[in-house]
Design a protein around this motif. Structure first.
Motif, PDB file in Angstrom:
ATOM      1  N   ALA A 253      11.839   0.481  11.598  1.00 12.59           N
ATOM      2  CA  ALA A 253      12.665   1.697  11.702  1.00 12.59           C
ATOM      3  C   ALA A 253      14.036   1.344  12.277  1.00 12.59           C
ATOM      4  CB  ALA A 253      11.960   2.740  12.555  1.00 12.59           C
ATOM      5  N   GLY A 254      14.033   0.462  13.266  1.00 17.91           N
ATOM      6  CA  GLY A 254      15.282   0.046  13.899  1.00 17.91           C
ATOM      7  C   GLY A 254      16.208  -0.634  12.905  1.00 17.91           C
ATOM      8  N   TYR A 255      15.658  -1.558  12.136  1.00 17.46           N
ATOM      9  CA  TYR A 255      16.469  -2.282  11.149  1.00 17.46           C
ATOM     10  C   TYR A 255      17.077  -1.309  10.144  1.00 17.46           C
ATOM     11  CZ  TYR A 255      17.787  -5.743   7.625  1.00 17.46           C
ATOM     12  OH  TYR A 255      18.476  -6.513   6.734  1.00 17.46           O
ATOM     13  N   LEU A 256      16.299  -0.276   9.816  1.00 15.32           N
ATOM     14  CA  LEU A 256      16.773   0.698   8.824  1.00 15.32           C
ATOM     15  C   LEU A 256      17.707   1.734   9.447  1.00 15.32           C
ATOM     16  CD1 LEU A 256      13.394   1.292   6.946  1.00 15.32           C
ATOM     17  CD2 LEU A 256      15.388   0.024   6.079  1.00 15.32           C
ATOM     18  N   GLY A 257      17.875   1.637  10.778  1.00 11.10           N
ATOM     19  CA  GLY A 257      18.765   2.570  11.464  1.00 11.10           C
ATOM     20  C   GLY A 257      18.217   3.981  11.528  1.00 11.10           C
ATOM     21  N   LEU A 258      16.894   4.109  11.538  1.00  8.98           N
ATOM     22  CA  LEU A 258      16.285   5.442  11.569  1.00  8.98           C
ATOM     23  C   LEU A 258      15.928   5.841  13.003  1.00  8.98           C
ATOM     24  CD1 LEU A 258      13.819   5.192   8.535  1.00  8.98           C
ATOM     25  CD2 LEU A 258      16.086   6.268   8.587  1.00  8.98           C
ATOM     26  N   GLU A 259      16.492   6.935  13.456  1.00  6.83           N
ATOM     27  CA  GLU A 259      16.069   7.527  14.722  1.00  6.83           C
ATOM     28  C   GLU A 259      14.694   8.169  14.520  1.00  6.83           C
ATOM     29  OE1 GLU A 259      18.025   7.535  17.528  1.00  6.83           O
ATOM     30  OE2 GLU A 259      19.606   6.419  16.473  1.00  6.83           O
ATOM     31  N   PHE A 271      12.210   0.618  -2.235  1.00  6.77           N
ATOM     32  CA  PHE A 271      11.301  -0.397  -1.714  1.00  6.77           C
ATOM     33  C   PHE A 271      12.018  -1.694  -1.359  1.00  6.77           C
ATOM     34  CE2 PHE A 271       8.266  -3.918  -2.066  1.00  6.77           C
ATOM     35  CZ  PHE A 271       7.365  -3.527  -1.087  1.00  6.77           C
ATOM     36  N   HIS A 272      13.018  -2.085  -2.153  1.00  5.52           N
ATOM     37  CA  HIS A 272      13.658  -3.373  -1.841  1.00  5.52           C
ATOM     38  C   HIS A 272      14.410  -3.323  -0.515  1.00  5.52           C
ATOM     39  CE1 HIS A 272      17.040  -1.433  -4.074  1.00  5.52           C
ATOM     40  NE2 HIS A 272      17.781  -2.123  -3.248  1.00  5.52           N
ATOM     41  N   LYS A 273      14.852  -2.134  -0.112  1.00  7.83           N
ATOM     42  CA  LYS A 273      15.484  -2.009   1.210  1.00  7.83           C
ATOM     43  C   LYS A 273      14.423  -2.069   2.309  1.00  7.83           C
ATOM     44  CE  LYS A 273      19.690   0.322  -0.141  1.00  7.83           C
ATOM     45  NZ  LYS A 273      20.401   1.583  -0.268  1.00  7.83           N
TER      46      LYS A 273
END
Lengths: 536, 536
Positions: A253-259, A271-273
């Motif tokens: 979640a952190g890598y994806l920048g999701l709070e 999916f590739h992200k």
């Protein structure tokens, strides 16, 4: 899976072969006395949620093509496709589909159901990844219903987002629950395909074996199968605790920048992200633990009770009576690694070359190991002692003893030690047993030995089928096979198959002492075949 | 490519079978009287540069596994893998490798060399993409050396960066020049594999046919082959002019944010990023031209002289004498599209259903078309008139007449019209002829008809092999087959194969008039099989 030389005309017509399921009618293919239904959707699922029953349909739906296979974080490329013939296929996370091969539809035959659970850890692979997984010959020869199942793997199957809210309480179990859902589908529908819903054997190799042990530790699967066959697929593994699992979720979640409040977005990100974030999390996991992340469902002692071979964990009472057929092959990953070498023909090495290599792998234990190897396998050569697996063999024997000590259902042990004909000779490698258990060794260039293979596959597939029918692998083509007690009688499948009791204990002990646990003697390497992995 | 039931033990040892090439020794596999060498590197190449000779090596190199296949901008997923069995394989831009099947090594047999050039436009596919491309049966049955070649496709094969500097003057020809380089490799090395370097036939289907015509228009390929066989692979196509090509290069560089002086970076950018830029350029191209971009080498009247069927372009004098075997199948994409429909069994439609569908496709021309169809194919049913291709058939006939009018080498024309047994019956679809030309129809569930298929593949593969040997497809199993003059004698391959002269001119004219050029009568659709394309 692959074209076979046909005898009759295959039939795949709008009205034949057709089977009615709970959800609607399916049409498949009839080919040389086998009915094949490919890509049957057994469930539907939203990402990071449990699978649900599929939608019903009107009319007749085609089950002629394979369905998509589960997405992999990076697609595995085996180092040697000659010894492990591969079948790549388009991937999709909507991969809840299964394939059926059966000699009989529209009858009340109640044939045993043999459910193949593929390997590749819980990270890779598919129901059709390796050509050996084609069920046609086994279904026809064994008169059984063979089923293979695709289900979610890796991040899609096991990411535990439960700390992000009640909606995701089950996300860490999604992959295993796909398998459970497929077994529920069989319970309700397999009768129409000639199968007995009350006689279901799970069989799996490598990661397939691990998944079977996990199902045995999951109450949701109770009553959906009544015997298990594990091929080269157990070991003490990295425990994926709730804490570990939560950290991995945070990394991703952190890598994806999701709070936290944005977590819903993780369901729709391409999916590739997501895969990039997973690679990031893999690296963080290795930094923290020194190990590679092995996806499993997190242990919560409710939905999943953990690997029974870990300290302090045992089999659940509910699965104690399940009989088990279990074994591994002589070379496993040690042989696979050799196939990629430029070392030439092991059976024509000079004694000096063999000596040198044995010293490199075994050091001061070399002579003793060769001696014990020749005692355990009297028909083999000293050079072949180089290609002995303990990474699989040891925990398999431990598991045998553990089940027997707990007075569980009968456990039968086997070993495949046949010298394979490719590359001038090779001890059997990881997965090479499947060409034999699926009774089609004569289709595999690297494994077929005229006359020897025909007999051996009758013995091995015969044991598997007998076990599927009755829970006992004995059949007229084999010496008497007793279950494990405090001794392990092993059926050693080879040119001359025989039962040998506790025959390789010393060998395994010495190789372990020499520290030669994996390919090249450099400790356990979990390569699942030795190929390079391409990162996304 | 796929496992076959073996009769003998396959041999792949360090010392047998081994063939010496100019660059070093290669070891392959001997399997049931066929020698197979897979994944032979015939060249090495840097991105957007011409391929060069491979590096020599010491010792014996393995040619046991297939080499990587060319990267695709988006991997093709056929709508129906049952009628077009597929073999996916790992992709890499370092894909300059070829496969050889031969009945003979280490002899001086000088067998004809049959070089398979795969289809998929110039965008998709590989030497092993479709299981029908396996050369083993054809090599053994035909006593010929079969070679299949991987080479760069799409942006990697055809992006014309010449306006960015002298270094990239050849980038638009890289893919075709890979093929030329493979033919040069054969010229120097095929003798060791039992082949005659002076007797080389190119054969290809769909895009493979287009590529063969392009090679005929490229001076670099002169003298490297002496006959060609084109299957469902010609047409008047979008001309990829130097101007078009330059705009595409600008779109791609622009999307990637590369200034002119930074262009070197395009050589190392990850392929999936490049692929995104290509998709952007595809959309721009379609906006500008209303057409889909079809990659070909740009026409410079020096390295490439353009599609000979375009206005104002002709065959080069140097290739006039090349004999040609050319044909297509009755249904092509029209049949493929039907396989994805839910329309059921065409051979059991009620007359009303058939009438309705015929009206939908052909409008007021319906009755005349059915009449002409039954005149052309008297053994067929009115409903089958729905599945007639003109998109391929018309330009093929035009090409036949054009070659004959120019007094070129002999041109022989064929048509495959066999009613295929799958889905209750189907006119032959695009690519279905290859199971027959490769002489292994009995491996294809959707195509095999006992007794009929055995005879038909003897006829078809026999014609191909006879043509490869002599430039004339006549053989004892066929009626006399004359070359095209101002008349087209067509060998109509079916349950009863016969020669028919100018037999479908009116039919083709009427279907064209009705505007029913492609699947569903909605004009030409270049789907190469009808499957969805997943975008990167």
């Amino acid at each position: 899976m692959y074209p076979k030389k046909l005898i009759h005309q295959a039939i795949s017509n709008p009205d034949f072969p057709v089977v009615e399921t709970k959800y609607g009618k399916l049409r498949g293919t009839w080919t040389d006395d086998c009915y094949i239904f490919r890509g049957i959707e057994y469930a539907k699922a939203q990402r990071f949620h449990l699978a649900e029953e599929p939608d019903p349909w009107e009319g007749v739906k085609a089950a002629v093509n394979y369905g998509p296979v589960p997405p992999e974080i990076s697609t595995r490329i085996p180092g040697d496709a000659f010894t492990e013939p591969h079948f790549w296929y388009p991937q999709s996370e909507f991969c809840q589909n299964l394939n059926i091969w059966t000699p009989s539809i529209g009858t009340d035959k109640k044939l045993p159901v043999m459910v193949w659970i593929h390997g590749g850890g819980q990270e890779h692979g598919s129901a059709i990844e390796i050509t050996a997984y084609d069920g046609e010959e086994l279904a026809k020869w064994g008169q059984a219903v063979v089923v293979s199942v695709n289900h979610r793997l890796n991040v899609l199957g096991y990411l535990d987002l439960s700390s992000y809210g009640e909606e995701y309480r089950d996300s860490g179990y999604a992959g295993m629950m796909d398998l459970v859902q497929s077994l529920r589908w069989m319970k309700e529908n397999i009768k129409g395909f000639g199968g007995d819903p009350e006689n279901v054997m799970l069989f799996g190799q490598s990661g397939g074996g691990f998944k079977i042990l996990e199902l045995m530790q999951m109450p949701a699967a109770d009553g959906l199968y009544n015997k298990v066959s594990i091929h080269s697929g157990t070991g003490k593994d990295t425990l994926f605790t709730k804490e570990n699992a939560a950290r991995v979720a945070e990394d991703i979640a952190g890598y994806l920048g999701l709070e936290r409040k944005q977590i819903k977005q993780i369901e729709t990100i391409p999916f590739h992200k997501l895969a990039k974030a997973v690679n990031y999390a893999y690296d963080r996991f290795t930094e923290r633990t020194g190990k590679r992340l092995q996806w499993t469902p997190p242990v919560d002692y409710k939905r999943y009770w953990g690997n029974p071979q870990m300290d302090g964990i045992r089999f659940r009472e509910e699965t104690k009576s399940i009989p088990m057929l279990i074994g591994s092959v002589l070379g496993e990953f040690v042989s696979s690694a050799h196939h990629n070498s430029q070392d030439g023909d092991i059976n024509t090495w000079s004694p000096e070359t063999a000596e040198k290599k044995l010293s490199e792998r075994y050091g001061k234990y070399k002579d003793k190991i060769v001696q014990e190897f020749l005692a355990a396998y009297p028909d083999k050569t000293p050079a072949q002692a180089l290609f002995v697996d303990v990474f699989m063999r040891k925990p398999h024997k431990d598991l045998c003893r553990m089940r027997a000590a707990e007075e569980s259902g009968a456990v039968y042990n086997w070993m495949l030690s046949l010298d394979m004909p490719c590359y001038g000779g090779s001890t059997p490698w990881h997965n090479s047993d499947e060409a034999y258990f699926f009774h089609h060794a004569e289709y595999f260039e690297s494994e077929y030995i005229p006359e020897v293979s025909e007999r051996l596959q009758d013995e091995m597939a015969g044991a598997l089928v007998a076990f599927a029918y009755t829970g006992n692998p004995n059949h007229v083509g084999l010496p008497t096979w007793k279950p494990v007690t405090n001794k392990i009688p092993t059926m050693v499948f080879d040119r001359k198959t025989e039962i040998r009791e506790d025959y390789d204990d010393k060998l395994i002990e010495l190789v372990t002492k020499a520290g030669a646990l994996g390919p090249g003697g450099k400790g356990p390497v979990r390569t699942y075949g030795g190929g390079p992995r391409e990162r996304v």
